[in-house]
Design a protein around this motif. Structure first.
Motif, PDB file in Angstrom:
ATOM      1  N   ASP A 143     -29.574 -84.800 -13.276  1.00  0.00           N
ATOM      2  CA  ASP A 143     -30.355 -83.656 -13.747  1.00  0.00           C
ATOM      3  C   ASP A 143     -29.871 -82.377 -13.072  1.00  0.00           C
ATOM      4  OD1 ASP A 143     -32.218 -85.181 -15.358  1.00  0.00           O
ATOM      5  OD2 ASP A 143     -33.080 -85.874 -13.453  1.00  0.00           O
ATOM      6  N   ALA A 144     -29.263 -82.525 -11.902  1.00  0.00           N
ATOM      7  CA  ALA A 144     -28.744 -81.378 -11.144  1.00  0.00           C
ATOM      8  C   ALA A 144     -27.569 -81.857 -10.308  1.00  0.00           C
ATOM      9  CB  ALA A 144     -29.827 -80.804 -10.237  1.00  0.00           C
ATOM     10  N   ARG A 145     -26.685 -80.910  -9.953  1.00  0.00           N
ATOM     11  CA  ARG A 145     -25.505 -81.234  -9.153  1.00  0.00           C
ATOM     12  C   ARG A 145     -25.380 -80.246  -7.995  1.00  0.00           C
ATOM     13  NH1 ARG A 145     -25.208 -81.834 -14.104  1.00  0.00           N
ATOM     14  NH2 ARG A 145     -24.211 -83.545 -15.202  1.00  0.00           N
ATOM     15  N   PHE A 146     -25.051 -80.784  -6.836  1.00  0.00           N
ATOM     16  CA  PHE A 146     -24.842 -79.954  -5.647  1.00  0.00           C
ATOM     17  C   PHE A 146     -23.606 -80.471  -4.929  1.00  0.00           C
ATOM     18  CE2 PHE A 146     -29.294 -79.699  -6.663  1.00  0.00           C
ATOM     19  CZ  PHE A 146     -29.604 -78.355  -6.483  1.00  0.00           C
ATOM     20  N   ASP A 147     -22.712 -79.551  -4.575  1.00  0.00           N
ATOM     21  CA  ASP A 147     -21.500 -79.937  -3.868  1.00  0.00           C
ATOM     22  C   ASP A 147     -21.753 -79.871  -2.366  1.00  0.00           C
ATOM     23  OD1 ASP A 147     -18.512 -80.526  -4.086  1.00  0.00           O
ATOM     24  OD2 ASP A 147     -18.602 -78.885  -2.629  1.00  0.00           O
ATOM     25  N   THR A 148     -21.306 -80.891  -1.659  1.00  0.00           N
ATOM     26  CA  THR A 148     -21.539 -80.977  -0.214  1.00  0.00           C
ATOM     27  C   THR A 148     -20.262 -80.734   0.595  1.00  0.00           C
ATOM     28  OG1 THR A 148     -21.127 -83.365  -0.074  1.00  0.00           O
ATOM     29  CG2 THR A 148     -23.373 -82.663  -0.616  1.00  0.00           C
ATOM     30  N   SER A 149     -19.221 -80.238  -0.074  1.00  0.00           N
ATOM     31  CA  SER A 149     -17.914 -80.100   0.583  1.00  0.00           C
ATOM     32  C   SER A 149     -17.897 -79.048   1.674  1.00  0.00           C
ATOM     33  CB  SER A 149     -16.841 -79.755  -0.449  1.00  0.00           C
ATOM     34  OG  SER A 149     -16.774 -80.751  -1.438  1.00  0.00           O
ATOM     35  N   THR A 150     -18.608 -77.962   1.470  1.00  0.00           N
ATOM     36  CA  THR A 150     -18.580 -76.863   2.436  1.00  0.00           C
ATOM     37  C   THR A 150     -19.995 -76.342   2.649  1.00  0.00           C
ATOM     38  OG1 THR A 150     -18.231 -75.220   0.698  1.00  0.00           O
ATOM     39  CG2 THR A 150     -16.260 -76.133   1.752  1.00  0.00           C
ATOM     40  N   GLY A 151     -20.138 -75.541   3.650  1.00  0.00           N
ATOM     41  CA  GLY A 151     -21.432 -74.936   3.934  1.00  0.00           C
ATOM     42  C   GLY A 151     -22.255 -75.793   4.877  1.00  0.00           C
ATOM     43  N   ARG A 152     -23.327 -75.184   5.352  1.00  0.00           N
ATOM     44  CA  ARG A 152     -24.235 -75.879   6.267  1.00  0.00           C
ATOM     45  C   ARG A 152     -25.058 -76.893   5.497  1.00  0.00           C
ATOM     46  NH1 ARG A 152     -27.989 -72.084   7.638  1.00  0.00           N
ATOM     47  NH2 ARG A 152     -29.017 -73.703   8.850  1.00  0.00           N
ATOM     48  N   ILE A 153     -25.293 -78.036   6.108  1.00  0.00           N
ATOM     49  CA  ILE A 153     -26.081 -79.077   5.461  1.00  0.00           C
ATOM     50  C   ILE A 153     -27.484 -78.564   5.144  1.00  0.00           C
ATOM     51  CG2 ILE A 153     -26.821 -80.181   7.598  1.00  0.00           C
ATOM     52  CD1 ILE A 153     -26.571 -82.884   6.123  1.00  0.00           C
ATOM     53  N   GLN A 154     -28.040 -77.745   6.029  1.00  0.00           N
ATOM     54  CA  GLN A 154     -29.397 -77.239   5.792  1.00  0.00           C
ATOM     55  C   GLN A 154     -29.436 -76.341   4.565  1.00  0.00           C
ATOM     56  OE1 GLN A 154     -32.113 -78.431   7.554  1.00  0.00           O
ATOM     57  NE2 GLN A 154     -33.144 -77.528   5.782  1.00  0.00           N
ATOM     58  N   ASP A 155     -28.376 -75.595   4.306  1.00  0.00           N
ATOM     59  CA  ASP A 155     -28.335 -74.747   3.107  1.00  0.00           C
ATOM     60  C   ASP A 155     -28.330 -75.603   1.843  1.00  0.00           C
ATOM     61  OD1 ASP A 155     -28.307 -72.495   4.722  1.00  0.00           O
ATOM     62  OD2 ASP A 155     -26.125 -72.251   4.615  1.00  0.00           O
ATOM     63  N   ILE A 156     -27.609 -76.710   1.885  1.00  0.00           N
ATOM     64  CA  ILE A 156     -27.572 -77.630   0.739  1.00  0.00           C
ATOM     65  C   ILE A 156     -28.957 -78.249   0.539  1.00  0.00           C
ATOM     66  CG2 ILE A 156     -26.537 -79.754  -0.175  1.00  0.00           C
ATOM     67  CD1 ILE A 156     -24.007 -78.954   1.576  1.00  0.00           C
TER      68      ILE A 156
END
Length: 169
Positions: A143-156
């Motif tokens: 239903d939704a997609r989020f990339d975890t490759s970069t950025g802070r985990i908390q932002d994701i």
């Protein structure tokens, strides 16, 4: 009936467990990892694969997924859980988040891995093959997609939480 779970799917190493734990805290709900349920009830996944094979592991995984979904909250599925048609059918009544990760990022996350499907000469190449083989199923369910490759985990986590809360207001 339990409210629909937020189900995290995606390839090995995408961060389903670590993001799921934090997401559950942010949302004030429970977290269940289907792989952790398999380990709790049957022992290490590596041993299950070695002693009983992938087919038996998938049967046990299916039972764990059903238990996890029944609990509600945030649920992280093992990367291959979507291979089972009953699991695909079951998650259709939940809110499904696909976590993706780039091949460049996955190399560092897989260092020293004991994951049974990634054993051999080139774990990243094997990861690519496994992930690509499941990509269409992930895409169909999400239903939704989020990339975890970069950025802070908390932002994701915060982005997923905002998405989740949009759907409940």
């Amino acid at each position: 009936m339990t409210a629909p779970a937020i189900v995290l799917i995606g390839p090995m190493g995408a961060g389903k467990s670590s993001i799921g734990k934090k997401l559950a805290r942010v949302l004030g709900t429970t977290f269940t990892d289907s792989d952790a349920l398999v380990v709790r009830d049957h022992g290490p996944i590596e041993r299950l694969f070695a002693e009983h094979g992938e087919e038996r592991f998938r049967e046990l995984e299916r039972l764990a997924v059903a238990e996890a979904l029944a609990r509600g909250g945030v649920v992280a599925l093992g990367g291959g859980a979507v291979l089972h048609p009953d699991t695909r059918s079951d998650v259709a009544s939940h809110r499904v988040v696909l976590l993706t990760v780039s091949e460049q990022t996955i190399a560092s996350r897989l260092a020293g891995t004991t994951r049974p499907l990634l054993q051999g000469e080139d774990p990243v190449k094997r990861w690519r093959e496994v992930a690509e083989g499941r990509r269409e199923l992930y895409e169909q369910l999400a239903d939704a997609r989020f990339d975890t490759s970069t950025g802070r985990i908390q932002d994701i986590v915060d982005a997923i939480a905002a998405w989740a809360q949009e759907g409940t207001s």
